[in-house]
Each structure stands twice: as structure tokens, then as C-alpha cells.
Design a protein around this motif. Structure first.
Motif, PDB file in Angstrom:
ATOM      1  N   ASN A  67       0.842  -1.190   0.000  1.00 50.43           N
ATOM      2  CA  ASN A  67       0.000   0.000   0.000  1.00 50.43           C
ATOM      3  C   ASN A  67       0.884   1.250   0.000  1.00 50.43           C
ATOM      4  O   ASN A  67       1.779   1.393   0.830  1.00 50.43           O
ATOM      5  CB  ASN A  67      -0.895  -0.007   1.253  1.00 50.43           C
ATOM      6  N   GLY A  68       0.640   2.144  -0.945  1.00 51.82           N
ATOM      7  CA  GLY A  68       1.435   3.366  -1.041  1.00 51.82           C
ATOM      8  C   GLY A  68       2.701   3.219  -1.866  1.00 51.82           C
ATOM      9  O   GLY A  68       3.560   4.100  -1.850  1.00 51.82           O
ATOM     10  N   LEU A  69       2.841   2.109  -2.613  1.00 50.78           N
ATOM     11  CA  LEU A  69       4.065   1.893  -3.389  1.00 50.78           C
ATOM     12  C   LEU A  69       4.279   2.975  -4.441  1.00 50.78           C
ATOM     13  O   LEU A  69       5.411   3.402  -4.672  1.00 50.78           O
ATOM     14  CB  LEU A  69       4.013   0.520  -4.071  1.00 50.78           C
ATOM     15  N   SER A  70       3.194   3.451  -5.057  1.00 51.37           N
ATOM     16  CA  SER A  70       3.342   4.495  -6.080  1.00 51.37           C
ATOM     17  C   SER A  70       3.942   5.762  -5.478  1.00 51.37           C
ATOM     18  O   SER A  70       4.790   6.422  -6.096  1.00 51.37           O
ATOM     19  CB  SER A  70       1.995   4.817  -6.728  1.00 51.37           C
ATOM     20  N   ALA A  71       3.519   6.088  -4.247  1.00 50.00           N
ATOM     21  CA  ALA A  71       4.072   7.269  -3.571  1.00 50.00           C
ATOM     22  C   ALA A  71       5.522   7.031  -3.174  1.00 50.00           C
ATOM     23  O   ALA A  71       6.355   7.952  -3.205  1.00 50.00           O
ATOM     24  CB  ALA A  71       3.240   7.600  -2.336  1.00 50.00           C
ATOM     25  N   ILE A 115      18.631  19.392  -0.383  1.00 51.24           N
ATOM     26  CA  ILE A 115      17.838  19.650  -1.586  1.00 51.24           C
ATOM     27  C   ILE A 115      16.854  18.508  -1.826  1.00 51.24           C
ATOM     28  O   ILE A 115      15.673  18.733  -2.124  1.00 51.24           O
ATOM     29  CB  ILE A 115      18.743  19.839  -2.816  1.00 51.24           C
ATOM     30  N   GLY A 116      17.329  17.273  -1.667  1.00 49.43           N
ATOM     31  CA  GLY A 116      16.461  16.119  -1.854  1.00 49.43           C
ATOM     32  C   GLY A 116      15.330  16.070  -0.848  1.00 49.43           C
ATOM     33  O   GLY A 116      14.206  15.677  -1.170  1.00 49.43           O
ATOM     34  N   GLY A 117      15.614  16.487   0.385  1.00 50.25           N
ATOM     35  CA  GLY A 117      14.582  16.507   1.415  1.00 50.25           C
ATOM     36  C   GLY A 117      13.459  17.465   1.083  1.00 50.25           C
ATOM     37  O   GLY A 117      12.275  17.159   1.316  1.00 50.25           O
ATOM     38  N   ILE A 118      13.802  18.612   0.512  1.00 51.37           N
ATOM     39  CA  ILE A 118      12.789  19.611   0.150  1.00 51.37           C
ATOM     40  C   ILE A 118      11.970  19.140  -1.056  1.00 51.37           C
ATOM     41  O   ILE A 118      10.738  19.150  -1.027  1.00 51.37           O
ATOM     42  CB  ILE A 118      13.455  20.970  -0.156  1.00 51.37           C
ATOM     43  N   THR A 119      12.661  18.713  -2.114  1.00 49.05           N
ATOM     44  CA  THR A 119      11.950  18.312  -3.336  1.00 49.05           C
ATOM     45  C   THR A 119      11.146  17.026  -3.134  1.00 49.05           C
ATOM     46  O   THR A 119      10.123  16.815  -3.788  1.00 49.05           O
ATOM     47  CB  THR A 119      12.939  18.097  -4.499  1.00 49.05           C
ATOM     48  N   GLY A 120      11.590  16.176  -2.217  1.00 47.13           N
ATOM     49  CA  GLY A 120      10.901  14.908  -2.009  1.00 47.13           C
ATOM     50  C   GLY A 120       9.825  14.946  -0.947  1.00 47.13           C
ATOM     51  O   GLY A 120       9.108  13.951  -0.762  1.00 47.13           O
ATOM     52  N   ASN A 121       9.665  16.084  -0.256  1.00 50.48           N
ATOM     53  CA  ASN A 121       8.723  16.140   0.863  1.00 50.48           C
ATOM     54  C   ASN A 121       7.269  15.843   0.475  1.00 50.48           C
ATOM     55  O   ASN A 121       6.603  15.067   1.172  1.00 50.48           O
ATOM     56  CB  ASN A 121       8.802  17.506   1.552  1.00 50.48           C
ATOM     57  N   PRO A 122       6.717  16.437  -0.588  1.00 50.10           N
ATOM     58  CA  PRO A 122       5.315  16.145  -0.914  1.00 50.10           C
ATOM     59  C   PRO A 122       5.045  14.650  -1.124  1.00 50.10           C
ATOM     60  O   PRO A 122       4.087  14.103  -0.571  1.00 50.10           O
ATOM     61  CB  PRO A 122       5.092  16.953  -2.200  1.00 50.10           C
ATOM     62  N   ALA A 123       5.891  13.994  -1.910  1.00 47.32           N
ATOM     63  CA  ALA A 123       5.697  12.561  -2.155  1.00 47.32           C
ATOM     64  C   ALA A 123       5.932  11.753  -0.887  1.00 47.32           C
ATOM     65  O   ALA A 123       5.261  10.736  -0.653  1.00 47.32           O
ATOM     66  CB  ALA A 123       6.633  12.089  -3.262  1.00 47.32           C
ATOM     67  N   ASP A 124       6.872  12.193  -0.055  1.00 47.37           N
ATOM     68  CA  ASP A 124       7.142  11.502   1.203  1.00 47.37           C
ATOM     69  C   ASP A 124       5.923  11.561   2.116  1.00 47.37           C
ATOM     70  O   ASP A 124       5.555  10.574   2.765  1.00 47.37           O
ATOM     71  CB  ASP A 124       8.359  12.151   1.886  1.00 47.37           C
ATOM     72  N   MET A 125       5.286  12.702   2.181  1.00 52.52           N
ATOM     73  CA  MET A 125       4.100  12.860   3.013  1.00 52.52           C
ATOM     74  C   MET A 125       2.971  11.959   2.524  1.00 52.52           C
ATOM     75  O   MET A 125       2.300  11.292   3.326  1.00 52.52           O
ATOM     76  CB  MET A 125       3.632  14.313   3.014  1.00 52.52           C
ATOM     77  N   ILE A 126       2.744  11.919   1.218  1.00 51.74           N
ATOM     78  CA  ILE A 126       1.704  11.053   0.656  1.00 51.74           C
ATOM     79  C   ILE A 126       2.043   9.592   0.933  1.00 51.74           C
ATOM     80  O   ILE A 126       1.159   8.776   1.243  1.00 51.74           O
ATOM     81  CB  ILE A 126       1.553  11.291  -0.856  1.00 51.74           C
ATOM     82  N   ASN A 127       3.317   9.260   0.852  1.00 54.91           N
ATOM     83  CA  ASN A 127       3.767   7.897   1.131  1.00 54.91           C
ATOM     84  C   ASN A 127       3.407   7.494   2.563  1.00 54.91           C
ATOM     85  O   ASN A 127       2.850   6.413   2.798  1.00 54.91           O
ATOM     86  CB  ASN A 127       5.285   7.818   0.930  1.00 54.91           C
ATOM     87  N   VAL A 128       3.694   8.349   3.519  1.00 53.59           N
ATOM     88  CA  VAL A 128       3.385   8.078   4.932  1.00 53.59           C
ATOM     89  C   VAL A 128       1.880   7.919   5.122  1.00 53.59           C
ATOM     90  O   VAL A 128       1.411   6.988   5.790  1.00 53.59           O
ATOM     91  CB  VAL A 128       3.928   9.207   5.831  1.00 53.59           C
ATOM     92  N   ARG A 129       1.106   8.816   4.542  1.00 57.02           N
ATOM     93  CA  ARG A 129      -0.350   8.779   4.727  1.00 57.02           C
ATOM     94  C   ARG A 129      -0.976   7.543   4.085  1.00 57.02           C
ATOM     95  O   ARG A 129      -1.878   6.929   4.659  1.00 57.02           O
ATOM     96  CB  ARG A 129      -0.974  10.054   4.155  1.00 57.02           C
ATOM     97  N   MET A 130      -0.524   7.183   2.908  1.00 53.23           N
ATOM     98  CA  MET A 130      -1.086   6.016   2.237  1.00 53.23           C
ATOM     99  C   MET A 130      -0.744   4.731   2.981  1.00 53.23           C
ATOM    100  O   MET A 130      -1.569   3.813   3.081  1.00 53.23           O
ATOM    101  CB  MET A 130      -0.578   5.947   0.791  1.00 53.23           C
ATOM    102  N   GLN A 131       0.448   4.651   3.526  1.00 50.73           N
ATOM    103  CA  GLN A 131       0.849   3.465   4.276  1.00 50.73           C
ATOM    104  C   GLN A 131       0.086   3.337   5.584  1.00 50.73           C
ATOM    105  O   GLN A 131      -0.244   2.235   6.026  1.00 50.73           O
ATOM    106  CB  GLN A 131       2.352   3.509   4.558  1.00 50.73           C
ATOM    107  N   ASN A 132      -0.192   4.476   6.203  1.00 48.23           N
ATOM    108  CA  ASN A 132      -0.853   4.458   7.509  1.00 48.23           C
ATOM    109  C   ASN A 132      -2.372   4.416   7.404  1.00 48.23           C
ATOM    110  O   ASN A 132      -3.069   4.128   8.375  1.00 48.23           O
ATOM    111  CB  ASN A 132      -0.434   5.707   8.312  1.00 48.23           C
TER     112      ASN A 132
END
Length: 285
Positions: A67-71, A115-132
């Protein structure tokens, strides 16, 4: 002229090798990341990651582990490409003129991670939410259909600022993660090769990656716990970083290292796969 040995031969590193490697590696280790998120968002102290696997499979089947693999894949694209890309670009540029120092290596890794932390934050947040999402009551679930659907829903309901919820924690964690993985791997590999007991081969790559994963896990775990809590929080649940930290401290300081075993179990295989793939890309392309 003497042919360079396996220990001394230098091969070029393309800036995008790290991003490709991270994306491929996460496809295999995603279930471990899901277990880590479930543990970090749980208030129960006695939970173990094996029990998380059992519960997920029981309630949602084997596919629930993905669950959340796409994110997760989108996160690697927006996160690992810039963090490893900038780090490797700097090393490649400087190494043409002189040897890269340890301090420079760490600073370059940290900058790439930021730089990676900033650019990756939106997808990271969706990843956390979809998994949880699967562990929440049905009325509280966000029900994102995909990573892009999640991004659209966050932008629609929480605004552009909502896409960067927890970005401070994400950036700090990304800095330390890239220092641990990128610079840590380089130093571990250099130390092993300097003993003259190891050659530049997969066995050395695995040992170096294992050590780098241990460093990265220890450095990032407190930030990772707070990042996960902030990203998964309902609107208004936390007033800020301090409020989140205080909530975690209610269960003692070890709460900042909650899920460290599954975090290492996830980061270890991911880091090993990442650098094995990366070293093979360097060798063959």
C-alpha cells in the motif's frame, strides 16, 4: 604501463545512478517501510514489526504490504535523484583536480540531502499517509487512490503549504541520511580497501553498505519519528515541532527511537541493494 588493479581503478559515476538505484531498491523493501510507519504512528509500546506484517496481511491481504508503493517510488524519484546526484556531481568534479577530503564529502552529501529533502517532501508525506491509512477507522481514512491523487487532494484541501508539512524534519533527516549513506559508504569502502584484505567487489560493497546503513539509521531515527508524526497528523493536531516532540516525550526519550529495529531492517537491505545496483551501473555503463 601497469594495468590498474581492482582496488585502484577509478570509474566514472553518472549523477543519476543513485536515483535509479534508490528507485529500484525501494520496490523490494517497501513492506519494511510500511511496517516502520505503522510502528512510529502507534502509541503502543510493545508492538513488533512482525506483528504489523501479520495484521496487515490478515486485514488487507499480501498486497496490503505494498500500500502506497506508487508514492514510495515517486518519493525516490524526487528525493534520491537530487540528493545522490548533487553528491556524486561534486565528487566527480573535484576528483578531476584533487582528492576529495572527508569533510568535503560529508558537506557535499549534506547539501545534496537538504535539496532532496525539500523536493521529495510532498511525495514523502503522501507515502506516509497512504501506508498508515489502512490502520485508521474508515471514517478517518484519506483514501488516496494514487500518489498523484494524494498530491491533488492535499493541494485542494490544505493548500500549497500543506504539501510541505513536516519539511523541516524531512530535510534534517535527508541531510543525515545522505551523510550516513553517501559519505558513510565512501568512507567504509575506503577503509576496507586500505586494509589490503578486500577487493572492489560485491562482498566489499555489501559490508560497506551495511556499515553505512547502521550510521544512517542511528543519525536519522529521531527526525524520522517526528517527521512521520507530523506528516500523518490531522490538521491542527500539532501546533509545531516542539508540540510534536513533547507528545513523543510523554512516553519517554526512547520514543524518539521507536521503530529503530524495523528502520534498520528497512534501511539495511535498501542501502545494500542501492549500492550493489549503483556499483553495477558504474561497472557496466
Amino acid at each position: 604501463m601497469k594495468k590498474p588493479s581492482a582496488k585502484s581503478k577509478k570509474l566514472p559515476i553518472k549523477w543519476y545512478y543513485g536515483g535509479i538505484s534508490g528507485t529500484l531498491a525501494v520496490s523490494a523493501t517497501h513492506p519494511l517501510d510500511l511496517a516502520k510507519v505503522h510502528l512510529q504512528t502507534s502509541k503502543a509500546q510493545s508492538k513488533r514489526f512482525i506483528s504489523v506484517f501479520v495484521k496487515v496481511i490478515k486485514n488487507d491481504g499480501v498486497l496490503g504490504l505494498y500500500n502506497g508503493l506508487s508514492a514510495s517510488i515517486l518519493r525516490q524519484i524526487t528525493y534520491s535523484f537530487p540528493r545522490f546526484g548533487l553528491h556524486d556531481w561534486y565528487k566527480n568534479t573535484v576528483s578531476k583536480k584533487r582528492k576529495v577530503s572527508v569533510v568535503e564529502n560529508v558537506m557535499a552529501a549534506g547539501f545534496g540531502g537538504a535539496i532532496g529533502g525539500i523536493t521529495g517532501n510532498p511525495a514523502d508525506m503522501i507515502n506516509v499517509r497512504m501506508q498508515n491509512d489502512m490502520k485508521l477507522p474508515e471514517a478517518s481514512r484519506r483514501n488516496y487512490k494514487s500518489a498523484f491523487h494524494g498530491l491533488f487532494q492535499v493541494f485542494k484541501n490544505e493548500g500549497f503549504k500543506g504539501l510541505f508539512s513536516g519539511v523541516t524534519m524531512t530535510t534534517n533527516r535527508a541531510i543525515l541520511m545522505t551523510i550516513g549513506q553517501g559519505a558513510g559508504y565512501d568512507q567504509m569502502k575506503l577503509i576496507l580497501l586500505s586494509t589490503n584484505l578486500f577487493d572492489d567487489n560485491p562482498a566489499t560493497h555489501i559490508l560497506s553498505a551495511f556499515g553505512a546503513a547502521g550510521i544512517a539509521t542511528f543519525l536519522t531515527q529521531p527526525f524520522d519519528v517526528m517527521k512521520t508524526r507530523l506528516m500523518n497528523a490531522q490538521v491542527g493536531q500539532y501546533t509545531g515541532l516542539g508540540h510534536c516532540a513533547k507528545d513523543i516525550l510523554l512516553n519517554g526519550p526512547l520514543g524518539f527511537f521507536k521503530g529503530i529495529v524495523p528502520a534498520f531492517v528497512r534501511i539495511g537491505p535498501h542501502t545494500i541493494l542501492l549500492f550493489i545496483i549503483k556499483e553495477q551501473l558504474i561497472k557496466y555503463f
